[in-house]
Motif scaffolding. Sequence first.
Motif, PDB file in Angstrom:
ATOM      1  N   SER A  97      92.237  97.271 137.167  1.00  0.00           N
ATOM      2  CA  SER A  97      91.864  95.892 136.856  1.00  0.00           C
ATOM      3  C   SER A  97      91.327  95.821 135.433  1.00  0.00           C
ATOM      4  CB  SER A  97      90.845  95.366 137.865  1.00  0.00           C
ATOM      5  OG  SER A  97      89.571  95.866 137.591  1.00  0.00           O
ATOM      6  N   GLY A  98      91.623  94.715 134.780  1.00  0.00           N
ATOM      7  CA  GLY A  98      91.224  94.549 133.395  1.00  0.00           C
ATOM      8  C   GLY A  98      92.233  95.111 132.417  1.00  0.00           C
ATOM      9  N   LEU A  99      93.388  95.567 132.908  1.00  0.00           N
ATOM     10  CA  LEU A  99      94.428  96.136 132.055  1.00  0.00           C
ATOM     11  C   LEU A  99      95.722  95.334 132.192  1.00  0.00           C
ATOM     12  CD1 LEU A  99      94.026  99.936 132.878  1.00  0.00           C
ATOM     13  CD2 LEU A  99      93.002  98.673 130.975  1.00  0.00           C
ATOM     14  N   PHE A 100      96.495  95.324 131.116  1.00  0.00           N
ATOM     15  CA  PHE A 100      97.831  94.761 131.214  1.00  0.00           C
ATOM     16  C   PHE A 100      98.801  95.559 130.351  1.00  0.00           C
ATOM     17  CE2 PHE A 100      95.983  92.159 127.741  1.00  0.00           C
ATOM     18  CZ  PHE A 100      96.989  92.177 126.777  1.00  0.00           C
ATOM     19  N   PHE A 136      92.008  94.140 128.568  1.00  0.00           N
ATOM     20  CA  PHE A 136      91.744  92.770 128.145  1.00  0.00           C
ATOM     21  C   PHE A 136      90.266  92.410 128.149  1.00  0.00           C
ATOM     22  CE2 PHE A 136      92.966  91.609 132.610  1.00  0.00           C
ATOM     23  CZ  PHE A 136      91.878  90.826 132.976  1.00  0.00           C
ATOM     24  N   ASN A 137      89.418  93.333 128.528  1.00  0.00           N
ATOM     25  CA  ASN A 137      87.986  93.103 128.352  1.00  0.00           C
ATOM     26  C   ASN A 137      87.588  93.303 126.892  1.00  0.00           C
ATOM     27  OD1 ASN A 137      87.265  92.563 131.144  1.00  0.00           O
ATOM     28  ND2 ASN A 137      87.779  94.704 131.495  1.00  0.00           N
ATOM     29  N   VAL A 176      95.462  85.285 125.248  1.00  0.00           N
ATOM     30  CA  VAL A 176      96.368  84.566 126.145  1.00  0.00           C
ATOM     31  C   VAL A 176      95.968  84.808 127.603  1.00  0.00           C
ATOM     32  CG1 VAL A 176      98.757  84.413 126.980  1.00  0.00           C
ATOM     33  CG2 VAL A 176      98.292  84.589 124.516  1.00  0.00           C
ATOM     34  N   VAL A 177      95.734  86.070 127.956  1.00  0.00           N
ATOM     35  CA  VAL A 177      95.362  86.412 129.333  1.00  0.00           C
ATOM     36  C   VAL A 177      94.031  85.772 129.700  1.00  0.00           C
ATOM     37  CG1 VAL A 177      94.717  88.305 130.877  1.00  0.00           C
ATOM     38  CG2 VAL A 177      96.701  88.549 129.372  1.00  0.00           C
ATOM     39  N   ARG A 178      93.049  85.882 128.827  1.00  0.00           N
ATOM     40  CA  ARG A 178      91.737  85.287 129.107  1.00  0.00           C
ATOM     41  C   ARG A 178      91.831  83.778 129.296  1.00  0.00           C
ATOM     42  NH1 ARG A 178      88.384  88.407 124.406  1.00  0.00           N
ATOM     43  NH2 ARG A 178      88.183  90.423 125.444  1.00  0.00           N
TER      44      ARG A 178
END
Length: 124
Positions: free
Chosen positions: A93-96, A26-27, A53-55
């Motif tokens: 972290s930074g992943l979904f 999501f970065n 959406v995540v941001r």
Amino acid sequence: MSNTETALKETMTSIEGAVGVALVDFNSGMALGTLGGGKDLDLGVAAAGNTDVVRAKVRTMEHLGLKDEIEDILITLGSQYHLIRLMKGRGKSGLFLYLALDRGRANLAMARHQLKQIEAGLEV
């Protein structure tokens, strides 16, 4: 511990009603791996859109001063569930994980439980 390809395959085969799955950074908004989808579900477009959406949710939590972690985000459509599970742990972290489910065939509670187990075993 499983790699990305194995985890995506496990998601599609073990979660009833799975239509498509993606591992997303999501970065950047880029899908690091996808499986499933099709003409009605472009997982690359979904990865980029769900990154927004995540941001937005992370930003909102910061503005509200919430000191909690997002476990997952559920978007309910007429015929589908879209589940976004933020990954936790070293190197994650930074992943979904993004999972689209056929609402008529899926058991949402079981899908959430199984996706959590797959996420825990995923080695990125």
